[in-house]
Structure formats: structure tokens, C-alpha cells
Write a protein that holds these residues in place. Structure first.
Motif, PDB file in Angstrom:
ATOM      1  N   UNK A  60       0.821  -1.207   0.000  1.00  6.87           N
ATOM      2  CA  UNK A  60       0.000   0.000   0.000  1.00  6.87           C
ATOM      3  C   UNK A  60       0.858   1.261   0.000  1.00  6.87           C
ATOM      4  N   UNK A  61       0.217   2.369   0.229  1.00 10.70           N
ATOM      5  CA  UNK A  61       0.889   3.665   0.184  1.00 10.70           C
ATOM      6  C   UNK A  61       2.011   3.779   1.228  1.00 10.70           C
ATOM      7  N   UNK A  62       1.758   3.330   2.455  1.00  9.23           N
ATOM      8  CA  UNK A  62       2.788   3.417   3.506  1.00  9.23           C
ATOM      9  C   UNK A  62       3.993   2.561   3.134  1.00  9.23           C
ATOM     10  N   UNK A  63       3.751   1.354   2.581  1.00 15.72           N
ATOM     11  CA  UNK A  63       4.835   0.477   2.140  1.00 15.72           C
ATOM     12  C   UNK A  63       5.631   1.148   1.024  1.00 15.72           C
ATOM     13  N   UNK A  64       4.933   1.707   0.029  1.00 14.90           N
ATOM     14  CA  UNK A  64       5.589   2.357  -1.103  1.00 14.90           C
ATOM     15  C   UNK A  64       6.475   3.512  -0.628  1.00 14.90           C
ATOM     16  N   UNK A  65       5.963   4.329   0.278  1.00 16.48           N
ATOM     17  CA  UNK A  65       6.747   5.449   0.815  1.00 16.48           C
ATOM     18  C   UNK A  65       7.973   4.936   1.573  1.00 16.48           C
ATOM     19  N   UNK A  66       7.774   3.904   2.383  1.00 19.97           N
ATOM     20  CA  UNK A  66       8.865   3.351   3.190  1.00 19.97           C
ATOM     21  C   UNK A  66       9.971   2.779   2.289  1.00 19.97           C
ATOM     22  N   UNK A  67       9.590   1.970   1.308  1.00 18.61           N
ATOM     23  CA  UNK A  67      10.576   1.363   0.393  1.00 18.61           C
ATOM     24  C   UNK A  67      11.263   2.448  -0.432  1.00 18.61           C
ATOM     25  N   UNK A 106      10.584  -7.048  -5.687  1.00 19.10           N
ATOM     26  CA  UNK A 106      11.525  -7.912  -6.399  1.00 19.10           C
ATOM     27  C   UNK A 106      11.711  -7.492  -7.854  1.00 19.10           C
ATOM     28  N   UNK A 107      12.408  -8.319  -8.641  1.00 20.40           N
ATOM     29  CA  UNK A 107      12.703  -7.988 -10.035  1.00 20.40           C
ATOM     30  C   UNK A 107      11.445  -7.723 -10.854  1.00 20.40           C
ATOM     31  N   UNK A 108      10.386  -8.466 -10.563  1.00 23.02           N
ATOM     32  CA  UNK A 108       9.133  -8.304 -11.290  1.00 23.02           C
ATOM     33  C   UNK A 108       8.527  -6.921 -11.034  1.00 23.02           C
ATOM     34  N   UNK A 109       8.806  -6.369  -9.900  1.00 18.70           N
ATOM     35  CA  UNK A 109       8.245  -5.084  -9.491  1.00 18.70           C
ATOM     36  C   UNK A 109       9.203  -3.932  -9.809  1.00 18.70           C
ATOM     37  N   UNK A 110      10.453  -4.269 -10.077  1.00 19.71           N
ATOM     38  CA  UNK A 110      11.502  -3.253 -10.211  1.00 19.71           C
ATOM     39  C   UNK A 110      11.177  -2.197 -11.273  1.00 19.71           C
ATOM     40  N   UNK A 111      10.684  -2.634 -12.436  1.00 19.90           N
ATOM     41  CA  UNK A 111      10.382  -1.681 -13.518  1.00 19.90           C
ATOM     42  C   UNK A 111       9.315  -0.681 -13.067  1.00 19.90           C
ATOM     43  N   UNK A 112       8.257  -1.190 -12.471  1.00 21.83           N
ATOM     44  CA  UNK A 112       7.191  -0.321 -11.972  1.00 21.83           C
ATOM     45  C   UNK A 112       7.740   0.653 -10.942  1.00 21.83           C
ATOM     46  N   UNK A 113       8.562   0.129 -10.044  1.00 25.51           N
ATOM     47  CA  UNK A 113       9.139   0.958  -8.992  1.00 25.51           C
ATOM     48  C   UNK A 113      10.044   2.047  -9.578  1.00 25.51           C
ATOM     49  N   UNK A 119       1.005  -2.543  -8.824  1.00 26.84           N
ATOM     50  CA  UNK A 119       1.503  -3.514  -7.854  1.00 26.84           C
ATOM     51  C   UNK A 119       0.432  -4.522  -7.444  1.00 26.84           C
ATOM     52  N   UNK A 120      -0.835  -4.135  -7.532  1.00 23.46           N
ATOM     53  CA  UNK A 120      -1.923  -5.046  -7.165  1.00 23.46           C
ATOM     54  C   UNK A 120      -1.968  -6.284  -8.050  1.00 23.46           C
ATOM     55  N   UNK A 121      -1.494  -6.167  -9.296  1.00 16.39           N
ATOM     56  CA  UNK A 121      -1.564  -7.304 -10.220  1.00 16.39           C
ATOM     57  C   UNK A 121      -0.284  -8.139 -10.206  1.00 16.39           C
ATOM     58  N   UNK A 122       0.703  -7.727  -9.456  1.00 18.79           N
ATOM     59  CA  UNK A 122       1.968  -8.469  -9.358  1.00 18.79           C
ATOM     60  C   UNK A 122       1.892  -9.475  -8.223  1.00 18.79           C
ATOM     61  N   UNK A 123       2.562 -10.603  -8.396  1.00 18.67           N
ATOM     62  CA  UNK A 123       2.668 -11.576  -7.308  1.00 18.67           C
ATOM     63  C   UNK A 123       3.880 -11.171  -6.467  1.00 18.67           C
ATOM     64  N   UNK A 124       3.620 -10.707  -5.277  1.00 21.03           N
ATOM     65  CA  UNK A 124       4.690 -10.237  -4.412  1.00 21.03           C
ATOM     66  C   UNK A 124       4.961 -11.246  -3.302  1.00 21.03           C
ATOM     67  N   UNK A 149       7.458   9.046 -13.594  1.00 23.33           N
ATOM     68  CA  UNK A 149       6.640   8.692 -14.755  1.00 23.33           C
ATOM     69  C   UNK A 149       5.259   8.217 -14.318  1.00 23.33           C
ATOM     70  N   UNK A 150       5.219   7.422 -13.245  1.00 22.46           N
ATOM     71  CA  UNK A 150       3.953   6.951 -12.691  1.00 22.46           C
ATOM     72  C   UNK A 150       3.638   7.717 -11.414  1.00 22.46           C
ATOM     73  N   UNK A 151       2.371   7.983 -11.204  1.00 17.51           N
ATOM     74  CA  UNK A 151       1.947   8.585  -9.940  1.00 17.51           C
ATOM     75  C   UNK A 151       1.910   7.496  -8.872  1.00 17.51           C
ATOM     76  N   UNK A 152       1.746   7.898  -7.632  1.00 14.78           N
ATOM     77  CA  UNK A 152       1.638   6.929  -6.546  1.00 14.78           C
ATOM     78  C   UNK A 152       0.431   6.014  -6.776  1.00 14.78           C
ATOM     79  N   UNK A 153      -0.684   6.592  -7.206  1.00 11.16           N
ATOM     80  CA  UNK A 153      -1.898   5.814  -7.450  1.00 11.16           C
ATOM     81  C   UNK A 153      -1.689   4.803  -8.578  1.00 11.16           C
ATOM     82  N   UNK A 154      -1.053   5.224  -9.684  1.00  6.30           N
ATOM     83  CA  UNK A 154      -0.787   4.314 -10.802  1.00  6.30           C
ATOM     84  C   UNK A 154       0.150   3.185 -10.366  1.00  6.30           C
ATOM     85  N   UNK A 155       1.129   3.529  -9.580  1.00  2.02           N
ATOM     86  CA  UNK A 155       2.090   2.532  -9.106  1.00  2.02           C
ATOM     87  C   UNK A 155       1.399   1.495  -8.230  1.00  2.02           C
ATOM     88  N   UNK A 156       0.588   1.954  -7.296  1.00  2.99           N
ATOM     89  CA  UNK A 156      -0.120   1.026  -6.404  1.00  2.99           C
ATOM     90  C   UNK A 156      -1.077   0.135  -7.196  1.00  2.99           C
TER      91      UNK A 156
END
Length: 163
Positions: free
Chosen positions: A79-86, A108-115, A132-137, A122-129
Motif C-alpha cells: 500500500x501507500x505506507x509500504x511504497x513510501x517506506x521502500x 523484487x525484479x518483477x516489481x523493479x520496472x514499476x518501482x 503492484x496489485x496485479x503483481x505476485x509479491x 513517470x507513474x503517480x503513486x496511485x498508478x504505481x499502487x
């Protein structure tokens, strides 16, 4: 709880070693409850270091005791708190509270491009989150203090035939 740590060597006595790079949850000893993720990390570390061989160390921890006696930061989803922390940790800008344990999803690597697209603006916080919902984390549990490490018990390694 069973935990795994992938490396290029067996880590029977984990130590806190200062890193020369910024990681998701900052400084600490990184573990996961996912054996496949630890095996994948052992592959990457061994190739990157060009030394040793793939090893996955296995540990037990009584999380009920450890988490009740230590400070814990827990993220149950990306979520947003996780994204800010990372984001703050990866940029070296985290200046918040320190914890003994930090638990949550792995960027992980699967998420790296989005991150990367998020941190580049390029992506807003909302777009990023939403992405991330469709990625297997997978998850990670990071032990950041000697106190946290004292609850970890080494029980062996994953046999090579399971790699």
C-alpha cells in the motif's frame, strides 16, 4: 515460523553487515518465508559475487514471542505506507523510527520496472499502487538489530536437489 536466507554460502550465525547499497527495508539481515524466493536470490548472489555456491539457510523463529518482545513494522500489502517506506529506504532518505523487525512485500525484479517508473516520476503513486496489485509479491522479514537476531535459530540448509 520457518525462514529462509539465500546466499553464496551457508549462514549459520547471521550477522548484521553494513551494506554498500540501499535496500527495500534498509539495513538488516533479510529472510523470507518463501523457499523458492530464497533459492532465486541464492542464484543471483552467487552469480553476482562469482564465488561460493548456491546455499539457502533455514531458520526457525517463534514469532509470537519475538514480535511481542521487540518492535515490529508490518506491511500486509503493498500500500501507500509500504511504497513510501521502500522509496525512502532505496533512495537512502529514510529518517523515521527504527524497528527490530520489518515484515512485508518484496519489491523484487518483477516489481523493479514499476518501482523505477514511480521513482522517476513517470507513474503517480496511485498508478504505481494499481500496477503492484496485479503483481505476485513475495514477503521478506528483515532483522535489523542484534536483539532480533537473538530470536533466530539456524536449523540447516535446503538440499541441492531442491534447487
Amino acid at each position: 515460523m520457518i525462514l529462509y536466507h539465500g546466499s553464496n554460502l551457508v549462514v549459520s550465525k547471521p550477522k548484521l553487515i553494513q551494506q554498500n547499497r540501499f535496500l527495500d527495508f534498509g539495513f538488516g539481515f533479510y529472510t523470507t518465508t518463501n523457499k523458492a524466493q530464497a533459492i532465486s536470490f541464492a542464484d543471483k548472489v552467487t552469480k553476482r559475487r562469482k564465488d561460493g555456491q548456491r546455499e539457502v539457510s533455514i531458520y526457525e523463529i517463534d514469532e509470537n514471542i519475538a514480535f511481542s518482545e521487540c518492535s515490529v513494522l508490518r506491511f500486509d500489502e503493498p500500500g501507500e505506507a509500504w511504497l513510501d517506506f521502500v522509496s525512502d529506504n532505496r533512495s537512502g532518505n529514510y529518517e523515521g523510527e527504527a524497528y527490530d523487525f520489518i515484515f512485508g512485500p518484496v519489491a523484487n525484479d518483477d516489481v523493479y520496472r514499476t518501482f523505477t517508473l514511480y521513482t522517476a516520476g513517470v507513474l503517480t503513486k496511485e498508478q504505481t499502487l494499481e500496477q503492484l496489485k496485479i503483481k505476485k509479491l513475495y514477503n521478506q522479514l528483515v532483522l535489523t538489530t542484534e536483539k532480533a537476531l537473538s530470536y533466530l535459530r539456524f536449523v540447516g540448509t535446503v538440499p541441492e536437489e531442491e534447487f
